[in-house]
Design a protein around this motif. Sequence first.
Motif, short mmCIF file in Angstrom:
data_model
loop_
_atom_site.label_atom_id
_atom_site.label_comp_id
_atom_site.label_asym_id
_atom_site.label_seq_id
_atom_site.Cartn_x
_atom_site.Cartn_y
_atom_site.Cartn_z
N LEU A 1 0.84 -1.01 -0.03
CA LEU A 1 0.15 -0.09 0.01
C LEU A 1 1.07 1.13 0.12
CD1 LEU A 1 -2.73 -1.10 2.60
CD2 LEU A 1 -2.96 -0.52 0.22
N SER A 2 1.03 1.92 -1.06
CA SER A 2 1.58 2.96 -1.33
C SER A 2 0.84 4.42 -1.12
CB SER A 2 2.32 3.06 -2.73
OG SER A 2 2.97 4.21 -2.94
N MET A 3 0.92 4.71 -0.06
CA MET A 3 -0.12 5.75 0.40
C MET A 3 0.53 6.59 1.61
SD MET A 3 -3.33 3.68 1.85
CE MET A 3 -3.16 3.14 3.42
N GLY A 4 0.18 8.20 1.54
CA GLY A 4 0.70 8.89 2.56
C GLY A 4 2.02 9.72 2.02
N MET A 5 1.87 11.06 2.33
CA MET A 5 2.84 11.87 1.97
C MET A 5 3.24 12.90 3.08
SD MET A 5 1.72 12.85 -2.20
CE MET A 5 0.34 13.38 -1.50
N SER A 6 3.89 13.88 3.07
CA SER A 6 4.38 14.53 4.14
C SER A 6 3.10 15.06 5.11
CB SER A 6 5.24 16.03 3.70
OG SER A 6 6.37 15.71 3.02
N ALA B 1 -1.77 7.78 7.21
CA ALA B 1 -1.67 6.39 6.07
C ALA B 1 -1.12 5.16 6.93
CB ALA B 1 -0.65 6.81 5.04
N ILE B 2 0.11 5.32 7.95
CA ILE B 2 0.55 4.07 8.50
C ILE B 2 -0.82 3.62 9.44
CG2 ILE B 2 2.09 3.51 10.36
CD1 ILE B 2 4.18 5.64 8.90
N ALA B 3 -1.59 4.54 10.08
CA ALA B 3 -2.62 3.90 10.85
C ALA B 3 -3.60 3.19 10.06
CB ALA B 3 -3.20 5.10 11.55
N HIS B 4 -3.57 3.37 8.65
CA HIS B 4 -4.61 2.64 7.72
C HIS B 4 -3.83 1.68 6.95
CE1 HIS B 4 -8.11 5.12 8.80
NE2 HIS B 4 -7.38 6.18 9.19
N GLY B 5 -2.66 1.42 7.53
CA GLY B 5 -2.17 0.16 6.71
C GLY B 5 -0.71 0.32 5.78
N ALA B 6 -0.40 1.68 5.42
CA ALA B 6 0.60 2.06 4.34
C ALA B 6 1.75 1.06 4.72
CB ALA B 6 0.77 3.24 4.52
N THR B 7 2.40 0.48 3.58
CA THR B 7 3.57 -0.11 3.60
C THR B 7 4.65 0.68 2.95
OG1 THR B 7 3.18 -1.18 1.30
CG2 THR B 7 2.54 -2.26 3.43
N HIS B 8 4.37 1.64 2.21
CA HIS B 8 5.16 2.65 1.58
C HIS B 8 4.68 4.11 1.79
CE1 HIS B 8 6.39 -1.06 -0.35
NE2 HIS B 8 7.51 -0.51 -0.66
N VAL B 9 5.56 4.93 2.39
CA VAL B 9 5.05 6.50 2.68
C VAL B 9 6.08 7.15 1.76
CG1 VAL B 9 3.77 5.91 4.66
CG2 VAL B 9 6.23 6.76 4.58
N ARG B 10 5.47 8.12 0.83
CA ARG B 10 6.43 9.01 0.12
C ARG B 10 6.40 10.32 0.71
NH1 ARG B 10 2.07 6.91 -2.37
NH2 ARG B 10 0.98 9.02 -2.69
N VAL B 11 7.55 10.68 1.37
CA VAL B 11 7.85 11.92 1.91
C VAL B 11 8.72 12.92 1.52
CG1 VAL B 11 8.16 12.99 4.19
CG2 VAL B 11 7.14 10.80 4.07
#
Length: 215
Positions: free
Chosen positions: A185-190, A196-206
């Motif tokens: 799950l690639s989701m979540g940015m700065s 996003a992590i709370a909802h399961g992200a495995t990859h965050v793009r910051v």
Amino acid sequence: MSLDLIRNGVAAAARKAGRDPAGITLIAVSKMQPEARVLPVLQAGQRVFGENRVQEAQSRWGALAPRFDGVRIHVIGPLQTNKARAAMEIAHAIHSLDRPKLAETLARLAQERGACPELFVQVNTGRESQKAGVLPEDADGFVARCRELDLPVAGLMCIPPAGEDPAPHFDMLREMAARNGLAGLSMGMSGDYETAIAHGATHVRVGSAIFGARD
């Protein structure tokens, strides 16, 4: 430095969600950043970087990556089919697989090369006309088609609409991934990587939270 703050933030968000921080990949989005900002982040041990444009990735990392062991490049921006070959040569992962023509091109190139980067299908969870990605109702069929082409689909990616609560979009993506047996799950940015992590992200793009605002 900012990288340490983000690393600590990722780890804290993971622990709060009852997750192992090691299961989350931090992608430092270096697109349009000068080497003077990227170099200290490399020297601090960051090895996974995100680039929007294939040409920029080639010009930066062709010279820089050999100086540091273990650098991995993720192409996170829209990918034109005529740039697909170059993307496959430099990228360890592509997060913007979003249409049948691109899937067919990547499949043909993968057969030629005998290898393919990890792929994330981009889903337009907000149904925004100006944004790339398959529509939610088309995602299952598109993932199935990619598998028919023997593409290594690792997961799904989304960019929620600006100004909206991202949580429902992250939930939608997680449910789609589970339905299709996808772990990534690639989701979540700065601004929303902790959610996003709370909802399961495995990859965050910051990006800006690590490097500062782009010039």
